[in-house]
Write an enzyme that holds these catalytic residues in place. Structure first.
Site, PDB file in Angstrom:
ATOM      1  N   TRP A 195      -0.798  -0.106   5.599  1.00  0.00           N
ATOM      2  CA  TRP A 195      -0.485  -1.015   6.690  1.00  0.00           C
ATOM      3  C   TRP A 195       0.597  -0.497   7.643  1.00  0.00           C
ATOM      4  O   TRP A 195       0.854  -1.118   8.659  1.00  0.00           O
ATOM      5  CB  TRP A 195      -0.014  -2.362   6.093  1.00  0.00           C
ATOM      6  CG  TRP A 195       0.880  -2.171   4.905  1.00  0.00           C
ATOM      7  CD1 TRP A 195       0.490  -2.213   3.585  1.00  0.00           C
ATOM      8  CD2 TRP A 195       2.270  -1.844   4.884  1.00  0.00           C
ATOM      9  NE1 TRP A 195       1.565  -1.938   2.757  1.00  0.00           N
ATOM     10  CE2 TRP A 195       2.670  -1.711   3.533  1.00  0.00           C
ATOM     11  CE3 TRP A 195       3.232  -1.650   5.887  1.00  0.00           C
ATOM     12  CZ2 TRP A 195       3.970  -1.382   3.155  1.00  0.00           C
ATOM     13  CZ3 TRP A 195       4.528  -1.327   5.501  1.00  0.00           C
ATOM     14  CH2 TRP A 195       4.885  -1.201   4.157  1.00  0.00           C
TER      15      TRP A 195
ATOM     16  N   GLU B 265      -5.740  -4.631   4.235  1.00  0.00           N
ATOM     17  CA  GLU B 265      -6.104  -6.034   4.509  1.00  0.00           C
ATOM     18  C   GLU B 265      -5.023  -6.719   5.346  1.00  0.00           C
ATOM     19  O   GLU B 265      -5.285  -7.700   6.022  1.00  0.00           O
ATOM     20  CB  GLU B 265      -6.294  -6.793   3.186  1.00  0.00           C
ATOM     21  CG  GLU B 265      -7.585  -6.456   2.445  1.00  0.00           C
ATOM     22  CD  GLU B 265      -7.625  -5.047   1.887  1.00  0.00           C
ATOM     23  OE1 GLU B 265      -6.572  -4.466   1.611  1.00  0.00           O
ATOM     24  OE2 GLU B 265      -8.753  -4.506   1.743  1.00  0.00           O
TER      25      GLU B 265
ATOM     26  N   SER C  28       1.114   4.727  -1.792  1.00  0.00           N
ATOM     27  CA  SER C  28       2.200   5.003  -2.741  1.00  0.00           C
ATOM     28  C   SER C  28       1.774   6.015  -3.809  1.00  0.00           C
ATOM     29  O   SER C  28       0.580   6.202  -4.085  1.00  0.00           O
ATOM     30  CB  SER C  28       2.644   3.698  -3.398  1.00  0.00           C
ATOM     31  OG  SER C  28       1.572   3.131  -4.109  1.00  0.00           O
TER      32      SER C  28
ATOM     33  N   GLU D 188      -2.048  11.559   0.702  1.00  0.00           N
ATOM     34  CA  GLU D 188      -0.802  11.539   1.488  1.00  0.00           C
ATOM     35  C   GLU D 188       0.061  10.442   0.889  1.00  0.00           C
ATOM     36  O   GLU D 188      -0.132   9.261   1.176  1.00  0.00           O
ATOM     37  CB  GLU D 188      -1.098  11.224   2.959  1.00  0.00           C
ATOM     38  CG  GLU D 188      -1.926  12.273   3.663  1.00  0.00           C
ATOM     39  CD  GLU D 188      -1.188  13.575   3.876  1.00  0.00           C
ATOM     40  OE1 GLU D 188       0.038  13.636   3.635  1.00  0.00           O
ATOM     41  OE2 GLU D 188      -1.852  14.557   4.246  1.00  0.00           O
TER      42      GLU D 188
ATOM     43  N   CYS E  38       6.479   7.105   5.947  1.00  0.00           N
ATOM     44  CA  CYS E  38       6.568   7.970   4.759  1.00  0.00           C
ATOM     45  C   CYS E  38       7.442   9.187   4.996  1.00  0.00           C
ATOM     46  O   CYS E  38       8.071   9.680   4.071  1.00  0.00           O
ATOM     47  CB  CYS E  38       5.176   8.375   4.287  1.00  0.00           C
ATOM     48  SG  CYS E  38       4.192   9.159   5.553  1.00  0.00           S
TER      49      CYS E  38
HETATM   50  P1  NAD Z   1       0.934  -0.600  -2.975  1.00  0.00           P
HETATM   51  O1  NAD Z   1       1.269   0.640  -3.684  1.00  0.00           O
HETATM   52  O2  NAD Z   1       0.327  -1.713  -3.785  1.00  0.00           O
HETATM   53  O3  NAD Z   1      -0.095  -0.327  -1.780  1.00  0.00           O
HETATM   54  C1  NAD Z   1       0.012   0.756  -0.900  1.00  0.00           C
HETATM   55  C2  NAD Z   1      -1.322   0.844  -0.152  1.00  0.00           C
HETATM   56  O4  NAD Z   1      -2.332   1.193  -1.087  1.00  0.00           O
HETATM   57  C3  NAD Z   1      -1.779  -0.492   0.449  1.00  0.00           C
HETATM   58  O5  NAD Z   1      -2.408  -0.248   1.685  1.00  0.00           O
HETATM   59  C4  NAD Z   1      -2.789  -1.049  -0.560  1.00  0.00           C
HETATM   60  O6  NAD Z   1      -3.798  -1.825   0.065  1.00  0.00           O
HETATM   61  C5  NAD Z   1      -3.378   0.202  -1.125  1.00  0.00           C
HETATM   62  N1  NAD Z   1      -3.782   0.070  -2.506  1.00  0.00           N
HETATM   63  C6  NAD Z   1      -3.085  -0.509  -3.523  1.00  0.00           C
HETATM   64  N2  NAD Z   1      -3.771  -0.421  -4.666  1.00  0.00           N
HETATM   65  C7  NAD Z   1      -4.928   0.223  -4.378  1.00  0.00           C
HETATM   66  C8  NAD Z   1      -6.050   0.635  -5.142  1.00  0.00           C
HETATM   67  N3  NAD Z   1      -6.124   0.435  -6.480  1.00  0.00           N
HETATM   68  N4  NAD Z   1      -7.053   1.247  -4.503  1.00  0.00           N
HETATM   69  C9  NAD Z   1      -7.007   1.498  -3.179  1.00  0.00           C
HETATM   70  N5  NAD Z   1      -5.966   1.150  -2.408  1.00  0.00           N
HETATM   71  C10 NAD Z   1      -4.938   0.534  -2.999  1.00  0.00           C
HETATM   72  O7  NAD Z   1       2.216  -1.153  -2.332  1.00  0.00           O
HETATM   73  P2  NAD Z   1       2.624  -1.820  -0.969  1.00  0.00           P
HETATM   74  O8  NAD Z   1       3.532  -2.943  -1.323  1.00  0.00           O
HETATM   75  O9  NAD Z   1       1.509  -2.104  -0.026  1.00  0.00           O
HETATM   76  O10 NAD Z   1       3.493  -0.644  -0.388  1.00  0.00           O
HETATM   77  C11 NAD Z   1       4.629  -0.277  -1.141  1.00  0.00           C
HETATM   78  C12 NAD Z   1       4.804   1.168  -1.279  1.00  0.00           C
HETATM   79  O11 NAD Z   1       3.694   1.928  -0.873  1.00  0.00           O
HETATM   80  C13 NAD Z   1       5.934   1.618  -0.402  1.00  0.00           C
HETATM   81  O12 NAD Z   1       7.141   1.509  -1.083  1.00  0.00           O
HETATM   82  C14 NAD Z   1       5.617   3.033  -0.145  1.00  0.00           C
HETATM   83  O13 NAD Z   1       6.152   3.819  -1.182  1.00  0.00           O
HETATM   84  C15 NAD Z   1       4.140   3.128  -0.271  1.00  0.00           C
HETATM   85  N6  NAD Z   1       3.451   3.309   1.007  1.00  0.00           N
HETATM   86  C16 NAD Z   1       3.340   4.572   1.457  1.00  0.00           C
HETATM   87  C17 NAD Z   1       2.712   4.801   2.659  1.00  0.00           C
HETATM   88  C18 NAD Z   1       2.569   6.187   3.207  1.00  0.00           C
HETATM   89  O14 NAD Z   1       2.394   6.335   4.404  1.00  0.00           O
HETATM   90  N7  NAD Z   1       2.582   7.227   2.374  1.00  0.00           N
HETATM   91  C19 NAD Z   1       2.211   3.725   3.389  1.00  0.00           C
HETATM   92  C20 NAD Z   1       2.343   2.431   2.884  1.00  0.00           C
HETATM   93  C21 NAD Z   1       2.949   2.235   1.678  1.00  0.00           C
END
Ligand code: NAD
Length: 474
Positions: free
Chosen positions: A150, A177, A228, A249, A283
């Site tokens: 997101w 989403e 993440s 990534e 990131c």
């Molecule tokens: P999260 O780890 O639950 O989700 C991160 C992303 O992954 C979201 O878009 C989510 O929809 C997707 N996701 C989660 N579980 C998934 C699965 N099993 N299969 C496919 N997609 C899945 O956590 P969050 O609260 O949305 O974000 C928190 C952490 O995520 C942040 O602290 C950061 O470390 C990391 N993050 C990194 C980036 C990046 O650009 N590398 C971007 C967004 C979030």
């Protein structure tokens, strides 16, 4: 103003029709702005079958023709840039100026992929006898499944879609989403540019269910994920079962090392710009600041004074220079960093939520947090900046390399020798010296260690969607 949401499968837009839904929330107001429908298992099956049917046709479209189509999609995004930027700000929170920049960058990325796809060359290798021709031929790897987060709802989907398409691969994308509208606008541009049915599908749903369903299916040959580290590792494990290619990534906790031979005020100003962009939810954001003790006082005071100038507010207001966090999970995470009993140090600015609606957290500066604090070890992904002093080159490199992450690193020095020594020693996929310049469309983006696998952007990006077939001809 906000687009009508839907799923895009096999060239058709699908709406509610009994599907489960979830609300999309504006993070600046906490108000729902739309309902998003989830794909059913039948929808996912239809997207997979459409990708399977489309692959043999799309791989035969010449790179020249594919490039024309991609460039048209890029032009449509540019024409609609201001409307898409508003959608992006409404659903994600970042200020409009950043959203406009992001839509422009998405168009640039698509254009770059269009041209790079035309340059997927093979090679000839001399045979051991004169009657043998040995060829290495690039071939698209096959249908891809991509999952995007997101924080950059325009550039991340644009990069994955455009690179796959340029290489000759159909792609099914599950965008976040929480920020679906921007990706819907991007997919609309590809649809209107003439991408054939099945070459591109867009789905939403419960992330774990969608990813497990798509990755397990033999039609999918390539997985691309941005998000993440724990989720990236989980998806890589799932992909391993089918020996599928991955591009990951993942997160970072990027050190910024400031040596005593630079103007501390100038370095602080540049780094504040990078740290608080998108409220720190980037990131590659510089997120651990190691400053030489000779200039630490001057750096800290300039950093605090620059951060204090940030005007927190709804991203649609032109006066705002920093928006809210994208979701309540990030606010809770910021509270957690601040409440950590190991935090230590001195909070010089901010430190708390602010306002009585919206997910706002103050720009925060903490001096001398303990090295064992969670803030110094876990990706903050928010507007909290820890600053610590160092005296010795080896000591600061050891601290920079101490974490499992290895995405981005920043160095400020006027010495070429120091700059090269840091870039040689640091365990990081990307290093910027005296600026924040990285992740341009023409340069590779990728991490080492837990920060990921493979690259996006640059000539390396398209390679992630290609096999290299060896053919020996006598
Ligand atoms: P999260 O780890 O639950 O989700 C991160 C992303 O992954 C979201 O878009 C989510 O929809 C997707 N996701 C989660 N579980 C998934 C699965 N099993 N299969 C496919 N997609 C899945 O956590 P969050 O609260 O949305 O974000 C928190 C952490 O995520 C942040 O602290 C950061 O470390 C990391 N993050 C990194 C980036 C990046 O650009 N590398 C971007 C967004 C979030």
């Amino acid at each position: 103003m906000y687009p009508q949401l839907g799923l895009y499968i096999d060239g058709k837009w699908l709406r509610a029709e009994g599907r489960a839904s979830e609300p999309v929330i504006n993070p600046a107001t906490e108000q729902p702005i739309a309902d998003l429908w989830h794909a059913t298992d039948e929808d996912l099956g239809a997207a997979l079958e459409a990708a399977k049917r489309a692959f043999p046709l799309w791989r035969k479209v010449s790179p020249y023709e594919r490039a024309k189509l991609l460039r048209k999609a890029a032009d449509l995004l540019r024409e609609r840039r201001d409307d898409i930027a508003l959608t992006l700000t409404l659903e994600q929170g970042k200020i409009l100026a950043e959203s406009r920049g992001e839509v422009d960058a998405a168009a640039d990325i698509i254009e770059w992929a269009a041209d790079e796809g035309r340059r997927t060359y093979g090679r000839l290798i001399a045979g051991r006898t004169s009657d043998i021709r040995q060829m290495v031929i690039p071939e698209p790897v096959g249908p891809a499944a991509a999952f995007t987060p997101w924080n950059f709802p325009a550039t991340t989907p644009a990069r994955k879609i455009a690179t796959a398409l340029a290489a000759g691969c159909p792609i099914i994308i599950k965008a976040a989403e929480e920020t679906p509208g921007t990706c819907i606008e991007i997919v609309k541009a590809f649809d209107e540019a003439g991408v054939p049915p099945g070459v591109l599908s867009l789905v939403f749903g419960k992330p774990a269910h969608v990813s497990e369903t798509l990755i397990a299916n033999p039609i999918i040959r390539k997985i691309s994920f941005t998000g993440s580290v724990p989720v990236g590792k989980h998806l890589t494990r799932l992909a391993a079962d089918g020996m599928k290619r991955v591009t990951m990534e993942l997160g970072g906790h990027s050190p910024a090392i400031v040596f005593p031979d630079v103007d501390p005020a100038q370095a602080a100003k540049t780094l504040v710009g990078g740290k608080y962009r998108n409220a720190g939810q980037v990131c590659i954001a510089p997120s651990r600041f190691y400053v030489h003790s000779k200039i630490e006082d001057a750096f800290v005071s300039a950093f605090v004074s620059e951060a204090r100038k940030l005007k927190l507010g709804d991203g649609v207001e032109s006066s705002s220079t920093m928006g809210p966090m994208a979701n309540p999970r990030r606010l809770e995470a910021m509270d957690g960093f601040m409440a950590d009993s190991a935090l230590g140090g001195e909070t010089l600015l901010g430190g708390a939520r602010t306002g009585n609606r919206g997910y706002f957290f103050e720009p925060t500066v903490i001096r001398n947090a303990s090295e064992s604090a969670r803030l110094m070890r876990e990706e903050p992904f928010g507007p909290i900046a820890p600053i610590a002093a160092f005296d010795d080159f080896d000591e600061v490199i050891a601290k920079a390399n101490a974490l499992p992450y290895g995405l981005a690193a920043y160095v400020f020095t006027s010495s070429t020798k120091t700059a090269l020594a840091v870039s040689d020693e640091i365990e990081s996929g990307m290093v910027a010296v005296n600026s924040l310049s990285m992740t341009l469309t023409e340069t590779p983006m990728g991490g080492v260690k837990d920060s990921g696998q493979g690259y996006e952007g640059g000539v390396e990006g398209v390679e992630g969607y290609l096999n290299r077939k060896f053919v020996s001809l006598m």
